[in-house]
Motif scaffolding. Sequence first.
Motif, mmCIF file in Angstrom:
data_model
loop_
_atom_site.group_PDB
_atom_site.id
_atom_site.type_symbol
_atom_site.label_atom_id
_atom_site.label_comp_id
_atom_site.label_asym_id
_atom_site.label_seq_id
_atom_site.Cartn_x
_atom_site.Cartn_y
_atom_site.Cartn_z
ATOM 1 N N LEU A 1 0.849 -1.260 0.081
ATOM 2 C CA LEU A 1 -0.031 -0.174 0.002
ATOM 3 C C LEU A 1 0.952 1.255 -0.100
ATOM 4 C CD1 LEU A 1 -2.847 -1.031 2.469
ATOM 5 C CD2 LEU A 1 -2.772 -1.011 0.017
ATOM 6 N N ALA A 2 2.005 1.024 0.079
ATOM 7 C CA ALA A 2 3.147 2.232 0.011
ATOM 8 C C ALA A 2 2.740 3.409 1.096
ATOM 9 C CB ALA A 2 2.998 2.837 -1.259
ATOM 10 N N GLY A 3 1.930 3.125 2.416
ATOM 11 C CA GLY A 3 1.584 4.158 3.216
ATOM 12 C C GLY A 3 0.503 4.671 2.871
ATOM 13 N N LYS A 4 -0.441 4.252 1.854
ATOM 14 C CA LYS A 4 -1.618 4.811 1.533
ATOM 15 C C LYS A 4 -2.574 4.067 2.322
ATOM 16 C CE LYS A 4 0.333 7.388 -1.821
ATOM 17 N NZ LYS A 4 0.356 8.851 -1.702
ATOM 18 N N THR A 5 -3.923 4.901 2.488
ATOM 19 C CA THR A 5 -4.809 4.299 3.215
ATOM 20 C C THR A 5 -5.892 3.964 2.471
ATOM 21 O OG1 THR A 5 -5.659 6.572 3.641
ATOM 22 C CG2 THR A 5 -4.192 5.802 5.370
ATOM 23 N N VAL A 6 -6.180 4.148 1.272
ATOM 24 C CA VAL A 6 -7.216 3.618 0.157
ATOM 25 C C VAL A 6 -6.719 3.148 -0.834
ATOM 26 C CG1 VAL A 6 -9.209 4.653 -0.949
ATOM 27 C CG2 VAL A 6 -8.352 5.833 1.424
ATOM 28 N N CYS A 7 -7.360 1.999 -1.117
ATOM 29 C CA CYS A 7 -6.988 1.380 -2.675
ATOM 30 C C CYS A 7 -8.331 1.183 -3.121
ATOM 31 C CB CYS A 7 -6.119 0.348 -2.549
ATOM 32 S SG CYS A 7 -6.797 -1.356 -1.521
ATOM 33 N N ALA A 8 -8.504 1.307 -4.587
ATOM 34 C CA ALA A 8 -9.601 0.899 -5.125
ATOM 35 C C ALA A 8 -9.192 0.210 -6.408
ATOM 36 C CB ALA A 8 -10.305 2.486 -5.508
ATOM 37 N N THR A 9 -10.274 -0.671 -6.897
ATOM 38 C CA THR A 9 -9.834 -1.530 -8.090
ATOM 39 C C THR A 9 -11.268 -1.541 -9.032
ATOM 40 O OG1 THR A 9 -8.484 -2.854 -6.837
ATOM 41 C CG2 THR A 9 -9.481 -3.981 -8.915
ATOM 42 N N LEU A 10 -11.327 -1.335 -10.331
ATOM 43 C CA LEU A 10 -12.472 -1.579 -11.038
ATOM 44 C C LEU A 10 -12.095 -2.781 -11.997
ATOM 45 C CD1 LEU A 10 -15.297 -0.875 -12.271
ATOM 46 C CD2 LEU A 10 -14.087 0.753 -13.509
ATOM 47 N N LEU A 11 -12.902 -3.649 -12.071
ATOM 48 C CA LEU A 11 -12.660 -4.892 -13.038
ATOM 49 C C LEU A 11 -13.538 -4.772 -13.983
ATOM 50 C CD1 LEU A 11 -11.853 -7.836 -10.436
ATOM 51 C CD2 LEU A 11 -10.005 -6.176 -11.736
ATOM 52 N N VAL A 12 -13.513 -5.230 -15.152
ATOM 53 C CA VAL A 12 -14.117 -5.212 -16.293
ATOM 54 C C VAL A 12 -14.003 -6.437 -16.895
ATOM 55 C CG1 VAL A 12 -15.718 -4.038 -18.164
ATOM 56 C CG2 VAL A 12 -14.551 -2.569 -16.349
ATOM 57 N N HIS B 1 -6.169 2.316 -8.136
ATOM 58 C CA HIS B 1 -5.860 3.816 -7.719
ATOM 59 C C HIS B 1 -5.336 3.358 -5.945
ATOM 60 C CE1 HIS B 1 -6.125 7.611 -6.015
ATOM 61 N NE2 HIS B 1 -6.898 7.163 -5.124
ATOM 62 N N LEU B 2 -4.191 4.135 -5.883
ATOM 63 C CA LEU B 2 -3.938 4.183 -4.364
ATOM 64 C C LEU B 2 -4.026 5.559 -4.034
ATOM 65 C CD1 LEU B 2 -0.797 1.619 -3.911
ATOM 66 C CD2 LEU B 2 -3.021 1.630 -2.767
ATOM 67 N N GLY B 3 -4.284 6.013 -2.782
ATOM 68 C CA GLY B 3 -4.354 7.329 -2.166
ATOM 69 C C GLY B 3 -4.748 7.219 -0.815
ATOM 70 N N ASN B 4 -5.331 8.619 -0.543
ATOM 71 C CA ASN B 4 -5.661 8.787 0.938
ATOM 72 C C ASN B 4 -6.907 9.292 1.094
ATOM 73 O OD1 ASN B 4 -3.104 7.955 2.339
ATOM 74 N ND2 ASN B 4 -2.105 9.685 1.211
ATOM 75 N N SER B 5 -7.819 9.166 0.053
ATOM 76 C CA SER B 5 -9.065 9.982 0.053
ATOM 77 C C SER B 5 -10.080 9.141 -0.564
ATOM 78 C CB SER B 5 -9.071 11.274 -0.615
ATOM 79 O OG SER B 5 -10.356 11.720 -0.735
ATOM 80 N N SER B 6 -11.247 8.515 0.205
ATOM 81 C CA SER B 6 -12.216 7.681 -0.405
ATOM 82 C C SER B 6 -12.987 8.573 -1.391
ATOM 83 C CB SER B 6 -13.061 7.087 0.779
ATOM 84 O OG SER B 6 -13.740 8.276 1.586
ATOM 85 N N GLU B 7 -13.218 9.820 -1.195
ATOM 86 C CA GLU B 7 -13.951 10.576 -1.964
ATOM 87 C C GLU B 7 -13.093 10.646 -3.504
ATOM 88 O OE1 GLU B 7 -13.322 11.485 0.847
ATOM 89 O OE2 GLU B 7 -15.168 11.771 1.959
ATOM 90 N N VAL B 8 -11.809 10.933 -3.329
ATOM 91 C CA VAL B 8 -11.224 10.859 -4.557
ATOM 92 C C VAL B 8 -11.066 9.568 -5.288
ATOM 93 C CG1 VAL B 8 -8.879 11.229 -5.524
ATOM 94 C CG2 VAL B 8 -9.467 12.707 -3.907
ATOM 95 N N ALA B 9 -10.959 8.451 -4.570
ATOM 96 C CA ALA B 9 -10.977 7.090 -5.285
ATOM 97 C C ALA B 9 -12.562 6.706 -5.878
ATOM 98 C CB ALA B 9 -10.823 6.099 -4.152
ATOM 99 N N ARG B 10 -13.493 7.512 -5.105
ATOM 100 C CA ARG B 10 -14.853 7.080 -5.686
ATOM 101 C C ARG B 10 -15.049 7.800 -6.804
ATOM 102 N NH1 ARG B 10 -19.916 8.332 -1.798
ATOM 103 N NH2 ARG B 10 -21.520 8.111 -3.296
ATOM 104 N N ALA B 11 -14.551 9.078 -6.824
ATOM 105 C CA ALA B 11 -14.851 9.913 -8.214
ATOM 106 C C ALA B 11 -13.783 9.412 -9.234
ATOM 107 C CB ALA B 11 -14.287 11.129 -7.756
ATOM 108 N N LEU B 12 -12.793 8.845 -9.167
ATOM 109 C CA LEU B 12 -11.975 8.296 -10.288
ATOM 110 C C LEU B 12 -12.662 6.898 -10.812
ATOM 111 C CD1 LEU B 12 -8.216 8.646 -8.522
ATOM 112 C CD2 LEU B 12 -9.351 9.713 -10.859
ATOM 113 N N MET B 13 -13.038 6.331 -9.846
ATOM 114 C CA MET B 13 -13.841 5.028 -10.069
ATOM 115 C C MET B 13 -15.167 5.229 -10.863
ATOM 116 S SD MET B 13 -11.917 2.346 -9.370
ATOM 117 C CE MET B 13 -10.360 3.381 -9.759
#
Length: 281
Positions: free
Chosen positions: A200-211, A245-257
């Motif tokens: 996780l490289a110190g990040k607190t949020v990870c997101a994955t979209l599979l198609v 996506h790896l980051g520290n914001s669920s809002e950012v992760a959600r927007a990107l997904m």
Amino acid sequence: MPDASHSPSLPRSHWQARLSLGFVNDAGTTRLTEREHVGPLRVQKALYPEHPSVCHAVIVHPPGGVVGGDQLDIAVRVGREAAVFISTPGAAKWYRANGHVSRQTVRLDVAAGASLEWLPQETIFFNNAHVHLDSAITLHGDATYFGCDILCFGRTASGETFNAGTIAQHCTIRRDGKLIWFEQGRIEGAGTIMHSPLGLAGKTVCATLLVAGKPITPSALTTLREKLGPQVGITQTKAILVVRHLGNSSEVARALMMQAWQALRPLHLAREAVVPRIWNT
């Protein structure tokens, strides 16, 4: 519901909840024809915010969170030529273990010509949670599958980190019996993977979209990468398109997904992405 993460002696038995859903195409309308539940897992009604051919269902877990020892089992069957969109009304919360392991098992079966969009909102793991997540997706013929996970480790908004506990994941996707995706992992809150560049490289949020569907064209892939920018990684294989996506914001992760889904849905399902109102509440 009281915050069970701060109530280790809360006098309640463990929830053993099961939900089984079945959908069929009835002359161009996708109908929810099977709805069985045991324990606190429900779908209240079928929704049609975009067209009768696409049935939306919102899975509700009334307790509001999963306590150590709880077990959730979800099974969904989508019949030929049916189109189903499934989400949740809010973030899933997995509370601390209190000496027990919590489990979620998801079984999804999608017939030829059908589509299933499995897009729950984010999952929050409280510190000291011990969770096993197991997903198995079975596709037939030219079925299309969208699946998204947004995992948040600790309640960062409350200053909580995930420095103790275990999250174990196992996910498979098969098409006509052939394994096309296999992923498993184990994250220890006190382990090195939380901070390793290979984890996780110190990040607190990870997101994955599979198609899982017909591969998109190289030009469409380039356009998607330009649209989402450097915050995501995108890989196209013969069988699966993966957005991470790896980051520290669920809002950012959600927007990107959401942006990725909005761009890919017309390419895979030939219909525009209609954002459910439940995502904006």
